[in-house]
Design an enzyme around this catalytic site. Structure first.
Site, PDB file in Angstrom:
ATOM      1  N   GLY A   9       4.438   7.559   4.674  1.00 48.32           N
ATOM      2  CA  GLY A   9       4.512   6.029   4.542  1.00 48.32           C
ATOM      3  C   GLY A   9       2.679   5.618   4.496  1.00 48.32           C
ATOM      4  CB  SER A  11      -0.129   1.448   5.229  1.00 49.65           C
ATOM      5  OG  SER A  11      -1.424   2.055   6.023  1.00 49.65           O
ATOM      6  N   GLY A  12      -2.280   2.137   2.608  1.00 46.80           N
ATOM      7  CA  GLY A  12      -3.539   1.686   2.213  1.00 46.80           C
ATOM      8  C   GLY A  12      -4.448   1.748   3.129  1.00 46.80           C
ATOM      9  N   GLY A  13      -4.172   1.902   4.357  1.00 44.32           N
ATOM     10  CA  GLY A  13      -5.360   1.957   5.559  1.00 44.32           C
ATOM     11  C   GLY A  13      -5.514   3.607   5.755  1.00 44.32           C
ATOM     12  CG  MET A  35       7.445   1.331   2.796  1.00 40.93           C
ATOM     13  SD  MET A  35       7.875   1.566   4.677  1.00 40.93           S
ATOM     14  CE  MET A  35       6.439   2.705   4.885  1.00 40.93           C
ATOM     15  CB  CYS A  99       8.130  -4.262  10.941  1.00 44.73           C
ATOM     16  SG  CYS A  99       7.525  -3.578   9.569  1.00 44.73           S
ATOM     17  CB  CYS A 195       2.216  -6.975   8.390  1.00 43.78           C
ATOM     18  SG  CYS A 195       4.018  -7.125   8.720  1.00 43.78           S
TER      19      CYS A 195
END
Length: 379
Positions: A9, A11-13, A35, A99, A195
């Site tokens: 997954g 997340s761009g982090g 996602m 979540c 979020c």
């Protein structure tokens, strides 16, 4: 193209970036999946598109396939509707827990299996171990970043299909790895807060969905102190945002939220940060989720957290016939909040958790409209 064995997954982090990098270094057949859990609302405050671009860049650098899934409808139904209902009832929910259960370790896991993967991986600071035929959820090695609190709703099937590649790392070491690997996210700031709210004003956001009514701020004796903009906006122990100026006959000291009466639209405050109105020594939960599938005993001692990053608090746990639990703490606790999560630990092992239903805090007991679950009610 052959199917990946693991879908990360992304997340761009920086955390998920290093998780993907570590799996690639281990020779795993990896793909990334981004996602989108919140539909853009035109405010420009959601960072999803920026995060998606960063996730694409990381996957490109690592040479792994990138996939995208829109889970915003599932998020709305499984997380956000519950979030609004809890606030409307005067409670303070924790959407990150839902979540994880409803989206990341349910719909994401399903999407990964559709891609042919055996397992998923995320950038959570937690660890997984096996004891006999049972899977254990452990705290992350970096206690200050440990995220097992938010993962307490996971079960045996999810743990068996999950990897936490950064769970053994300290955050400083993870940043160094990201920098040395020249990952595009190596200097990216950690995300904070809820979020789907992002950087925007919480009151303004909540007010779009829950029309607020102004009402009285009273002290526990019923003396009117000021006016509030809406009881939904406040939680127990909160100091910020009350906007109470000088009050005649009262010290020039801060005020703290000590209770809410949603039915009467009254917010209660007191000037003692650690005063009796905010203290509780017992709580009861909603139905408890045990990661192992069952509690270790009908009554036992362990440690607990009632909020993220809280120190371990020793307690005695008693299991009720209906699956709820009663917790008696060794020492009084400040601002334990219904709607938040109680999570139990045996040293580093997360046993599970549940939503806090009620506490024996004095004002909460006084405002009850149903019989108290506690043997001795506070005055």
């Amino acid at each position: 193209m052959s199917a990946p064995r693991v879908v990360v997954g992304v997340s761009g982090g920086v955390d998920s970036s290093v998780a993907a990098w570590r799996l690639v270094q281990q020779g795993e057949a990896v793909a990334g999946l981004f996602m989108q859990n919140w539909a853009e609302d035109g405010s420009g405050d959601c960072r999803a598109e920026d995060d998606r671009r960063d996730a694409v860049a990381v996957c490109g650098l690592l040479g792994i396939p990138f996939h995208f899934r829109d889970f915003s409808s599932e998020y709305w139904k499984g997380v956000f509707e519950h979030f609004l209902a809890e606030y409307a009832a005067g409670r303070t929910p924790n959407p990150d827990v839902l979540c994880n259960r409803e989206v990341k370790f349910k719909h994401f896991l399903d999407a990964a299996r559709e891609l042919g993967a055996e397992r998923i991986a995320t950038g959570h600071y937690a660890r997984i171990a096996r004891r006999g035929d049972r899977w254990l959820l452990l705290r992350g090695a970096d206690r200050s970043k440990d995220q097992s609190y938010f993962l307490h709703q996971l079960g045996q099937q999810q743990l068996a299909a999950t990897l936490f590649p950064v769970g053994e790392l300290e955050k400083s070491e993870l940043r160094r790895i990201a920098r040395d690997a020249r990952l595009p996210t190596h200097a990216k700031k950690d995300s904070t807060g809820i979020c789907f709210i992002g950087e925007r004003d919480f009151r303004e956001f909540l007010g779009r969905y829950l029309p607020a009514r102004t009402g009285q701020i009273q002290d526990p004796q019923g003396v009117v102190i000021a006016e509030h903009p809406g009881v939904f906006y406040f939680t127990l122990g909160q100091r910020e945002g009350l906007n109470i100026g000088g009050v005649r006959g009262r010290p020039a000291a801060p005020w703290y939220v000590v209770g809410k009466d949603v039915a009467r639209n009254v917010l209660y405050v007191d000037q003692a940060r650690d005063g009796a109105w905010l203290q509780s020594s017992e709580l009861v939960t909603e139905t408890f989720h045990w990661i192992d599938g069952a509690p270790p005993a009908a009554r036992f001692t362990c440690t607990a957290q009632t909020r993220y990053r809280q120190p371990d608090e020793p307690c005695t746990v008693t299991i009720a016939d209906d699956g709820t639990v009663h917790v008696a703490f060794d020492a009084p606790q400040r601002a334990v909040t219904p709607g938040q999560s109680l999570v139990l630990y045996d040293d580093a092992v997360c046993l599970g958790g549940a939503v806090i239903a009620a506490t024996n805090a004095p004002l909460e007991q006084r405002l009850r409209t149903t019989p108290s679950p506690f043997k001795v009610s506070a005055a």
